[in-house]
Design a protein around this motif. Structure first.
Motif, PDB file in Angstrom:
ATOM      1  N   TRP A 181       1.048  -1.348   0.475  1.00  0.00           N
ATOM      2  CA  TRP A 181       0.174   0.139   0.346  1.00  0.00           C
ATOM      3  C   TRP A 181       0.811   1.746  -0.124  1.00  0.00           C
ATOM      4  CZ3 TRP A 181      -1.695   3.987   3.054  1.00  0.00           C
ATOM      5  CH2 TRP A 181      -2.789   4.740   2.828  1.00  0.00           C
ATOM      6  N   ASN A 182       1.504   2.066  -0.977  1.00  0.00           N
ATOM      7  CA  ASN A 182       2.514   2.550  -1.339  1.00  0.00           C
ATOM      8  C   ASN A 182       1.847   4.232  -1.833  1.00  0.00           C
ATOM      9  OD1 ASN A 182       4.725   3.661  -1.129  1.00  0.00           O
ATOM     10  ND2 ASN A 182       5.292   2.660  -2.876  1.00  0.00           N
ATOM     11  N   SER A 183       1.321   4.455  -2.599  1.00  0.00           N
ATOM     12  CA  SER A 183       0.763   4.847  -3.944  1.00  0.00           C
ATOM     13  C   SER A 183      -0.335   5.525  -3.946  1.00  0.00           C
ATOM     14  CB  SER A 183       1.732   5.188  -5.087  1.00  0.00           C
ATOM     15  OG  SER A 183       2.292   5.930  -5.977  1.00  0.00           O
ATOM     16  N   PHE A 184      -0.622   7.033  -3.858  1.00  0.00           N
ATOM     17  CA  PHE A 184      -1.884   8.370  -4.457  1.00  0.00           C
ATOM     18  C   PHE A 184      -1.679   8.648  -5.234  1.00  0.00           C
ATOM     19  CE2 PHE A 184      -3.857   6.206  -0.212  1.00  0.00           C
ATOM     20  CZ  PHE A 184      -4.812   5.717  -0.875  1.00  0.00           C
ATOM     21  N   GLU A 185       0.138   8.578  -5.992  1.00  0.00           N
ATOM     22  CA  GLU A 185       0.264   9.890  -6.262  1.00  0.00           C
ATOM     23  C   GLU A 185      -0.101  10.253  -8.081  1.00  0.00           C
ATOM     24  OE1 GLU A 185       2.560   7.918  -4.886  1.00  0.00           O
ATOM     25  OE2 GLU A 185       4.102   9.614  -3.422  1.00  0.00           O
ATOM     26  N   HIS A 186      -0.845   9.694  -8.804  1.00  0.00           N
ATOM     27  CA  HIS A 186      -1.185  10.312  -9.855  1.00  0.00           C
ATOM     28  C   HIS A 186      -2.385  10.346  -9.350  1.00  0.00           C
ATOM     29  CE1 HIS A 186      -2.317   5.859  -9.398  1.00  0.00           C
ATOM     30  NE2 HIS A 186      -3.364   6.155 -10.630  1.00  0.00           N
ATOM     31  N   TRP A 187      -3.082   9.910  -8.176  1.00  0.00           N
ATOM     32  CA  TRP A 187      -4.386  10.652  -8.026  1.00  0.00           C
ATOM     33  C   TRP A 187      -4.192  11.815  -7.630  1.00  0.00           C
ATOM     34  CZ3 TRP A 187      -9.547   8.497  -9.915  1.00  0.00           C
ATOM     35  CH2 TRP A 187      -9.027   6.849 -10.108  1.00  0.00           C
ATOM     36  N   ALA A 188      -3.088  12.717  -7.102  1.00  0.00           N
ATOM     37  CA  ALA A 188      -2.932  13.605  -5.709  1.00  0.00           C
ATOM     38  C   ALA A 188      -3.304  14.966  -7.120  1.00  0.00           C
ATOM     39  CB  ALA A 188      -1.492  14.017  -5.108  1.00  0.00           C
ATOM     40  N   ASP A 189      -3.360  14.989  -8.400  1.00  0.00           N
ATOM     41  CA  ASP A 189      -3.382  16.032  -9.249  1.00  0.00           C
ATOM     42  C   ASP A 189      -5.050  15.678  -9.263  1.00  0.00           C
ATOM     43  OD1 ASP A 189      -3.474  17.964 -11.206  1.00  0.00           O
ATOM     44  OD2 ASP A 189      -1.707  17.054 -12.634  1.00  0.00           O
ATOM     45  N   PRO A 190      -5.569  17.520  -9.340  1.00  0.00           N
ATOM     46  CA  PRO A 190      -6.976  16.906  -9.367  1.00  0.00           C
ATOM     47  C   PRO A 190      -7.105  17.345 -10.813  1.00  0.00           C
ATOM     48  CG  PRO A 190      -6.762  19.184  -7.836  1.00  0.00           C
ATOM     49  CD  PRO A 190      -5.078  17.793  -8.103  1.00  0.00           C
ATOM     50  N   ALA A 191      -6.502  17.288 -11.336  1.00  0.00           N
ATOM     51  CA  ALA A 191      -6.652  17.262 -13.260  1.00  0.00           C
ATOM     52  C   ALA A 191      -7.359  15.584 -13.691  1.00  0.00           C
ATOM     53  CB  ALA A 191      -5.316  17.235 -14.401  1.00  0.00           C
ATOM     54  N   PHE A 192      -5.810  14.763 -13.044  1.00  0.00           N
ATOM     55  CA  PHE A 192      -6.361  13.011 -13.221  1.00  0.00           C
ATOM     56  C   PHE A 192      -7.492  12.845 -12.823  1.00  0.00           C
ATOM     57  CE2 PHE A 192      -5.581   8.197 -12.211  1.00  0.00           C
ATOM     58  CZ  PHE A 192      -5.065   8.020 -13.703  1.00  0.00           C
ATOM     59  N   ILE A 193      -8.195  12.901 -11.912  1.00  0.00           N
ATOM     60  CA  ILE A 193      -9.553  12.681 -11.298  1.00  0.00           C
ATOM     61  C   ILE A 193     -10.856  12.726 -12.345  1.00  0.00           C
ATOM     62  CG2 ILE A 193     -10.797  13.973  -9.739  1.00  0.00           C
ATOM     63  CD1 ILE A 193     -11.749  11.299  -8.452  1.00  0.00           C
ATOM     64  N   ALA A 194     -10.288  14.343 -13.055  1.00  0.00           N
ATOM     65  CA  ALA A 194     -11.390  15.028 -14.051  1.00  0.00           C
ATOM     66  C   ALA A 194     -11.124  14.273 -15.471  1.00  0.00           C
ATOM     67  CB  ALA A 194     -10.996  16.186 -13.907  1.00  0.00           C
ATOM     68  N   SER A 195      -9.527  14.011 -16.085  1.00  0.00           N
ATOM     69  CA  SER A 195      -9.354  12.917 -17.159  1.00  0.00           C
ATOM     70  C   SER A 195      -9.917  11.336 -17.311  1.00  0.00           C
ATOM     71  CB  SER A 195      -7.616  12.600 -17.780  1.00  0.00           C
ATOM     72  OG  SER A 195      -7.573  12.061 -16.324  1.00  0.00           O
ATOM     73  N   ILE A 196     -10.655  11.064 -15.580  1.00  0.00           N
ATOM     74  CA  ILE A 196     -11.336  10.034 -16.035  1.00  0.00           C
ATOM     75  C   ILE A 196     -11.761  10.005 -16.331  1.00  0.00           C
ATOM     76  CG2 ILE A 196     -11.526   7.666 -14.137  1.00  0.00           C
ATOM     77  CD1 ILE A 196      -8.927   7.936 -14.476  1.00  0.00           C
ATOM     78  N   VAL A 197     -13.460  11.042 -15.527  1.00  0.00           N
ATOM     79  CA  VAL A 197     -15.048  11.334 -15.517  1.00  0.00           C
ATOM     80  C   VAL A 197     -14.996  11.575 -17.089  1.00  0.00           C
ATOM     81  CG1 VAL A 197     -16.776  13.054 -14.800  1.00  0.00           C
ATOM     82  CG2 VAL A 197     -14.915  12.621 -12.912  1.00  0.00           C
ATOM     83  N   GLU A 198     -14.101  12.651 -18.328  1.00  0.00           N
ATOM     84  CA  GLU A 198     -14.055  12.662 -18.897  1.00  0.00           C
ATOM     85  C   GLU A 198     -13.678  11.643 -20.228  1.00  0.00           C
ATOM     86  OE1 GLU A 198     -12.187  16.123 -22.442  1.00  0.00           O
ATOM     87  OE2 GLU A 198     -11.104  15.747 -20.885  1.00  0.00           O
ATOM     88  N   VAL A 277      -6.148  15.151   2.726  1.00  0.00           N
ATOM     89  CA  VAL A 277      -6.880  15.981   1.309  1.00  0.00           C
ATOM     90  C   VAL A 277      -7.261  14.953   0.493  1.00  0.00           C
ATOM     91  CG1 VAL A 277      -6.303  17.713  -0.044  1.00  0.00           C
ATOM     92  CG2 VAL A 277      -5.146  17.463   2.384  1.00  0.00           C
ATOM     93  N   VAL A 278      -8.991  15.197   0.144  1.00  0.00           N
ATOM     94  CA  VAL A 278      -8.970  14.726  -0.896  1.00  0.00           C
ATOM     95  C   VAL A 278      -9.231  15.445  -2.162  1.00  0.00           C
ATOM     96  CG1 VAL A 278     -10.707  13.312   0.705  1.00  0.00           C
ATOM     97  CG2 VAL A 278     -11.980  15.068  -0.285  1.00  0.00           C
ATOM     98  N   ASN A 279      -9.430  14.863  -3.287  1.00  0.00           N
ATOM     99  CA  ASN A 279     -10.104  15.386  -4.213  1.00  0.00           C
ATOM    100  C   ASN A 279     -11.833  15.499  -4.577  1.00  0.00           C
ATOM    101  OD1 ASN A 279      -7.757  16.825  -5.167  1.00  0.00           O
ATOM    102  ND2 ASN A 279      -6.875  14.859  -5.824  1.00  0.00           N
ATOM    103  N   VAL A 280     -12.609  16.071  -5.175  1.00  0.00           N
ATOM    104  CA  VAL A 280     -14.306  15.867  -5.093  1.00  0.00           C
ATOM    105  C   VAL A 280     -14.237  16.610  -5.903  1.00  0.00           C
ATOM    106  CG1 VAL A 280     -16.887  16.165  -4.278  1.00  0.00           C
ATOM    107  CG2 VAL A 280     -14.501  15.621  -2.941  1.00  0.00           C
ATOM    108  N   ALA A 281     -15.079  15.024  -7.538  1.00  0.00           N
ATOM    109  CA  ALA A 281     -15.345  15.293  -8.909  1.00  0.00           C
ATOM    110  C   ALA A 281     -16.505  15.278  -9.211  1.00  0.00           C
ATOM    111  CB  ALA A 281     -14.830  14.166  -9.519  1.00  0.00           C
ATOM    112  N   THR A 282     -17.460  16.562  -9.827  1.00  0.00           N
ATOM    113  CA  THR A 282     -18.797  16.051 -10.055  1.00  0.00           C
ATOM    114  C   THR A 282     -18.877  17.126 -11.134  1.00  0.00           C
ATOM    115  OG1 THR A 282     -19.052  19.181  -9.501  1.00  0.00           O
ATOM    116  CG2 THR A 282     -19.191  16.573  -7.777  1.00  0.00           C
ATOM    117  N   ALA A 283     -19.975  16.515 -11.768  1.00  0.00           N
ATOM    118  CA  ALA A 283     -20.319  16.660 -13.798  1.00  0.00           C
ATOM    119  C   ALA A 283     -21.714  16.146 -13.519  1.00  0.00           C
ATOM    120  CB  ALA A 283     -19.744  15.069 -13.978  1.00  0.00           C
ATOM    121  N   THR A 284     -22.497  16.455 -14.275  1.00  0.00           N
ATOM    122  CA  THR A 284     -23.267  16.313 -14.652  1.00  0.00           C
ATOM    123  C   THR A 284     -23.893  15.996 -16.384  1.00  0.00           C
ATOM    124  OG1 THR A 284     -23.897  18.480 -13.777  1.00  0.00           O
ATOM    125  CG2 THR A 284     -25.838  18.166 -15.585  1.00  0.00           C
ATOM    126  N   LYS A 285     -24.861  14.562 -16.318  1.00  0.00           N
ATOM    127  CA  LYS A 285     -24.815  14.146 -17.998  1.00  0.00           C
ATOM    128  C   LYS A 285     -25.894  15.673 -18.812  1.00  0.00           C
ATOM    129  CE  LYS A 285     -27.214  10.164 -20.261  1.00  0.00           C
ATOM    130  NZ  LYS A 285     -27.075   8.438 -20.140  1.00  0.00           N
TER     131      LYS A 285
END
Length: 285
Positions: A181-198, A277-285
């Protein structure tokens, strides 16, 4: 517990569901509350999917955040790939009077018809379970949302215990082998979770990511660090005799490093607060 081992240090706290729950405290509920605070209040008559529901943390927050007469009009479906989790969810729904049903289902392959839900939340899901960094799960959430429906997903950008267990690993293991259990690095950038949602189908302009602090009371600090090292400290190759021999040394390092983290606080009653610290992504369909 991630990984496997044929050797268990004599000091280890067994990795049971009850002990994992003790480790998490009310973190899942607090994560859900922080996330749901980023959208307007859920209106009466909402049809809600609690995706990867676990024991119902998000459902509990949804129901408790609404006036009773509004919550009574909700239709909530909790799904999880774990049959055991769904059984607990169903039991809690019945005991607490949630307007909810629980179904065993893979978040990457939902069996609901298109355009079923007005709201879809995946609380502490994308970064730990689904394949393809959660893109397939988000595609299914997009498919099953009604036009105008709301998506809420989240991830951790910073976890207070992570650097502490890394430091303990480096200092007490020959070769400094880090834990599974060693890494959350790529999730730390808010842009990453935004890219997943997109990538899951949502229009870029409809996506918003907010970074928020989340404070959790972990109770007794010494007990918590024992849980942390037992549940999160195991290296990829499994526990070794060296880990048993240096168990107390590792715990001392975990405690020292956690006490250095921003937001660490011991209260008058002896319990301890830590900050994530958390990143929260919201989106509307």
């Amino acid at each position: 517990m991630s990984g496997s081992t044929s050797f268990w240090p004599k000091q280890i706290i067994p990795p049971t569901p009850e002990n994992y729950k003790e480790l998490a405290k009310d973190g899942a509920e607090r994560l859900a509350a922080v996330s749901l605070a980023q959208i307007p209040a859920i209106p009466a008559g909402a049809i809600i999917h609690d995706n990867g529901c676990g024991h119902g943390s998000a459902t509990a927050v949804i129901v408790e955040s609404a006036a009773p007469e509004v919550a009574a009009t909700y239709r909530i479906t909790g799904t999880d790939i774990s049959g055991g989790a769904v059984e607990i969810y169903r039991s809690k729904a019945e005991a607490l009077g949630w307007p909810a049903e629980g179904l065993v289902m893979d978040s990457d392959s939902l069996s609901f018809p298109d355009e079923t839900f007005t709201h879809s939340i995946a609380n502490a899901v994308l970064f730990i379970g689904p394949r393809n960094n959660g893109v397939d799960a988000v595609k299914e959430m997009y498919r099953t949302l009604k036009p105008g429906g709301t998506l809420i997903v989240n991830c951790f950008a910073y976890v207070a215990v992570l650097d502490a267990i890394r430091e303990a690993s480096r200092a007490t293991r020959t070769g400094g082998e880090l834990p599974v259990w060693n890494s959350f690095e790529h999730w730390a950038d808010p842009a990453f979770i935004a890219s997943i949602v997109e990538a899951g189908g949502f229009e870029k302009g409809s996506i918003s990511v907010q970074q928020r602090e989340m404070f959790v009371n972990i109770g007794d600090f010494e007990r918590h660090t024992e849980l942390v090292w037992s549940m999160r400290g195991m290296p990829a190759g499994g526990w070794t005799q060296e880990d048993e021999d240096k168990w107390d040394e590792a715990l001392a390092i975990v405690r020292r490093e956690m006490q250095k983290t921003k937001g660490f606080m011991t209260l008058e009653d002896g319990t301890t607060i830590i900050r994530n610290v958390v990143n929260v992504a919201t989106a509307t369909k």
